[in-house]
Design a protein around this motif. Sequence first.
Motif, short mmCIF file in Angstrom:
data_model
loop_
_atom_site.label_atom_id
_atom_site.label_comp_id
_atom_site.label_asym_id
_atom_site.label_seq_id
_atom_site.Cartn_x
_atom_site.Cartn_y
_atom_site.Cartn_z
N GLN A 15 42.38 -40.60 49.37
CA GLN A 15 41.94 -40.77 50.75
C GLN A 15 41.35 -39.47 51.28
OE1 GLN A 15 42.00 -43.52 52.62
NE2 GLN A 15 43.13 -44.89 51.26
N HIS A 16 40.24 -39.58 52.01
CA HIS A 16 39.59 -38.40 52.58
C HIS A 16 39.11 -38.72 53.99
CE1 HIS A 16 39.41 -36.54 48.56
NE2 HIS A 16 39.13 -37.78 48.15
N LYS A 17 39.23 -37.74 54.87
CA LYS A 17 38.69 -37.88 56.22
C LYS A 17 37.25 -37.35 56.23
CE LYS A 17 43.10 -37.42 58.69
NZ LYS A 17 43.12 -38.83 59.16
N THR A 18 36.37 -38.12 56.84
CA THR A 18 34.98 -37.71 56.96
C THR A 18 34.43 -38.28 58.27
OG1 THR A 18 32.82 -37.64 55.84
CG2 THR A 18 34.12 -39.65 55.57
N THR A 19 33.11 -38.29 58.42
CA THR A 19 32.48 -38.72 59.66
C THR A 19 31.36 -39.70 59.35
OG1 THR A 19 32.91 -36.51 60.55
CG2 THR A 19 31.42 -37.91 61.81
N CYS A 20 31.21 -40.71 60.20
CA CYS A 20 30.16 -41.72 60.01
C CYS A 20 28.78 -41.07 60.14
CB CYS A 20 30.34 -42.83 61.04
SG CYS A 20 29.15 -44.20 60.85
N CYS A 21 27.79 -41.70 59.50
CA CYS A 21 26.43 -41.14 59.47
C CYS A 21 25.45 -41.92 60.33
CB CYS A 21 25.93 -41.12 58.03
SG CYS A 21 25.81 -42.77 57.28
N TYR A 22 25.94 -42.77 61.20
CA TYR A 22 25.02 -43.57 62.00
C TYR A 22 24.86 -42.99 63.41
CZ TYR A 22 24.93 -46.90 58.14
OH TYR A 22 24.76 -47.47 56.92
N CYS A 23 25.30 -43.68 64.44
CA CYS A 23 24.89 -43.31 65.80
C CYS A 23 25.58 -42.06 66.31
CB CYS A 23 25.13 -44.48 66.75
SG CYS A 23 26.86 -44.72 67.20
N GLY A 24 25.26 -41.69 67.56
CA GLY A 24 25.77 -40.47 68.15
C GLY A 24 27.22 -40.52 68.59
N ARG A 600 17.19 -51.32 69.47
CA ARG A 600 18.02 -51.63 68.31
C ARG A 600 18.64 -53.02 68.42
NH1 ARG A 600 21.70 -46.12 67.83
NH2 ARG A 600 19.99 -44.63 67.69
N ILE A 601 18.99 -53.57 67.27
CA ILE A 601 19.86 -54.74 67.23
C ILE A 601 21.23 -54.30 66.75
CG2 ILE A 601 17.95 -56.34 66.92
CD1 ILE A 601 18.70 -56.47 63.94
N ARG A 602 22.16 -55.22 66.71
CA ARG A 602 23.56 -54.86 66.55
C ARG A 602 23.91 -54.28 65.19
NH1 ARG A 602 27.66 -59.71 66.47
NH2 ARG A 602 27.40 -59.42 64.22
N ASP A 603 23.41 -54.88 64.13
CA ASP A 603 23.93 -54.59 62.79
C ASP A 603 23.01 -53.74 61.93
OD1 ASP A 603 25.93 -56.20 63.67
OD2 ASP A 603 25.69 -57.77 62.16
N GLN A 604 21.84 -53.34 62.47
CA GLN A 604 20.92 -52.54 61.66
C GLN A 604 20.79 -51.13 62.22
OE1 GLN A 604 19.59 -53.21 58.73
NE2 GLN A 604 20.62 -55.20 58.72
N TRP A 605 20.32 -50.21 61.37
CA TRP A 605 20.16 -48.81 61.75
C TRP A 605 18.76 -48.35 61.40
CZ3 TRP A 605 21.79 -45.20 64.72
CH2 TRP A 605 21.45 -43.87 64.46
N HIS A 606 18.07 -47.81 62.36
CA HIS A 606 16.74 -47.21 62.19
C HIS A 606 15.85 -48.08 61.31
CE1 HIS A 606 17.43 -42.88 63.78
NE2 HIS A 606 17.88 -43.80 64.59
N THR A 607 15.37 -47.60 60.18
CA THR A 607 14.40 -48.37 59.40
C THR A 607 15.05 -49.03 58.19
OG1 THR A 607 13.65 -46.42 58.15
CG2 THR A 607 12.50 -46.94 60.19
#
Length: 898
Positions: A15-24, A600-607
């Motif tokens: 197990q590792h703690k990290t940070t999400c790569c999507y929104c702010g 944006r829509i709910r389930d997609q990110w950028h392109t």
Amino acid sequence: MTDDSLIAVQPAASQHKTTCCYCGVGCGVNAQVSHSTVIAVSGDRNHPANLGRLCVKGTALHQTSQSPDRLLHPMVNGVRSTWDAALEHTANGFRRIIDEHGPNAVAFYLSGQLLTEDYYVANKLMKGFIGTANVDTNSRLCMAAATVAHKKAFGYDTVPGCYEDLETTDLLVLVGSNTAYAHPVVFQRIVKAKAERPKMKVVVIDPRRTATCDIADLHLALRPGADAFLFNGLLSYLADHDGLDQDFINSSCEGLDAALATARAQVPSVAQAATICDVPAADLERFYQLFCATPKAVTVFSQGINQSSSGVDKGSSIINCHLASGKIGKPGATPFSITGQPNAMGGREVGGLANQLAAHMGFDNPAHIDKVARFWHAPNMAQHEGLKAVDMFEAIHRGEIKAVWIMATNPVVSMPDANFVREALERCELVVVNECIANTDTAKLANVLLPATTWSEKHGTVTNSERCISLQKGLVPAPGEALNDWDILCRFARKLGFEQGFDYQHPVDIFREHSALSAFENNGERDFDISAFATISKADYNQLAPVQWPVNAAAPNGTKRMFSDGRFFTPSKRARLISVTARFPKKPPNNGQMIMNTGRIRDQWHTMSRTGNAPHLMSHMDEPGVDIHPADAKQLGLSEGELAVLENLGARYLGRIKLNDGQRRGEVFVPIHWNDRFASSSRADALVNAITDPICGQPEFKHSPVKVSAYKPVWQGYLHTTQDLAPASDYWCKILLATGFKYRLAHNAECDWAKWLRSAYPQVNDWVEIRDSARAFYTGAGFVNGALVVALHVSRDGKDVAEHRWLDDQLGQPCDLNQRFAVLAGHGGSDVEDEGRIVCSCYQVGEKAIVKAIAEGAHSSAALGEKLRCGTNCGSCLPELNQLVNIHYLAKLATAVE
């Protein structure tokens, strides 16, 4: 370069703690790693941003980390190369162009997807060593207006508040922000807070009725672009109704008289504000009364404010109201700009924009230029700001910029007038792209294509919307020859002869330098100060706990909110109220045109480079769409489920019509995500005019006049296939399935579909087909060794081609005679139920199942969750569940009572 201690031989699961790569939002993630692969993720309950929650995109991080389109090796002019040869080629190209045309003939275009350490090295190299400030970032497209508005008011780009303020406030104003979709975890925090404190009021200010309105006590569907008029009216109302905090103004503000005089001259009354904004006067006055009477008020603003030709003024008008009423620097009281990308804030910290320098310094201050030059020992320090994003690509198109290096972004899809941007890159002498995906729309135009690491491989920091610095950890080895962006840049810098400034061995070396620069000759004058980390050890860096800056000797544990002492970072230490002359968008629609709004829509990110590879993330909205008011649709001859074509700038966008009475008349909404990898003609930003705010350079994405008409195809249908291809149709969109792909098709000319199938699938010699003598429909299916590899269903009007999800699961499966007939029919028979449009992506629960459960007595989202599990994981679908309950139970109940 991934930290060795993190990729050493591991137990079966760690197990590792990290940070999400999507929104702010910057959510903390617990990642489970087994055999050098992330196999599961969950929310980190100890991270202050999300407290254990993850949205649907975050819960799929492990499913989107692998891609068959991954870029694994350097490529030069389409041929595989070594790293040394590729960087030598790049360095020679940059050196030749700089020698012949000067440093302003080259440029970097960066991304809020980069880590802070990557960003820092890129800016240091260009601005301090190559000698040009032609370094901009896709954050220009989302946060530039807020950055300038902050600087005008506070002296520096300071976000005053924190997420906790959104929960403890008594009045939450969400303006230009569909928080439910764009920042789902923050939205769920707000939902929980409102449920616990029902007296808390929520006001949504947005031309559209969005999912965020699910919790709204009041929705102001204002005229697009009228935001500054509305807040100028609020400032006047505060002055006229004893809503000014005179003590705070006297001790901590300047400029009120001029700002108020301008506001009053433009919007002297509620009635006039209501007329200008096109909202009911009673509703507007209710909002003004709430803001005036509520000491604890937070205004969250995002792209609906920023993406405007007057975005800076809109941000200033919001901040003016908070300053004038003293609603800042206190728990539950603040203006709050919420960022779009995971590291838009970190990019601003290191000077990622062309008009910035590192550590929140800027080119508008000669002393700052001198400080940064001395700290970096910079041999060629840029003296003036560079070209902002739109100007940069115009300079590329003219041939003034002859080499551009693009990192972790896809401007051929995301920039306004995107076809012009594509043409600019086609003309450019040298296009270098750092990417993890080999075939993005932009990567296809690269002369030099360099494989970069992505989430779970790269190691460094990001800063979220509340100034919280978190570590995004390198957990698994990089595939192929992929390198971290900072490492690529350092190798390139050394090829140019800049060995001394770029000899970093680990991201901690960069982070220490970044931290030291934040304190260099600061003396409390600048807001950004993380000097506590200037000597951080590698071990402590690798386990860095989330912390909000400033982090220094005075605040070793970070700073939750700013300006609590009423002191600001201006020369007078007072906040500045700015005179705002509100104005509408620069280009109104002509007769017959409609206003196109994008988002944006709910389930997609950028392109969709990552999220498009997860089948369940495509299930909620799997095709480009066009939201339009039913009355407008009727006037234009458009029907639900048919295709519309939008046109502007010689470009067109094709999307499936969705009737939505939450749209204002005369306006349509389209999503930003689709691109040439996933659709034939649905790049929304190709229709956006390259009109920008003259102060900050941010484009006006929210207001593009377009022609809207019905698309009348000769043929329509859908294709299931195990191979990725470009179908022989004018319109297509690609939907990833568990096995293979589904394409929706529409074609505007006659086509021999049987002939096309055989040419596209020469390996198939086992076909079954149905067609009629009038050639009104065609169905064909192909098998290899008895397994289904392709199925095509088309008809002339498309009305007889009904999709059934059963067929999505048949690709690659062996089919007996009965199953072959079912494939030709397109469904598995009457005993196989189709759940309809997917509402809950996590558990793949469809609308038909939800409506059925409501009819059977599940009369709340909680009850639906108990029965079907929908809404019980990430919570992103809760607004839609509530809407379905309202439509299919509460509205009917109210009618029955009447």
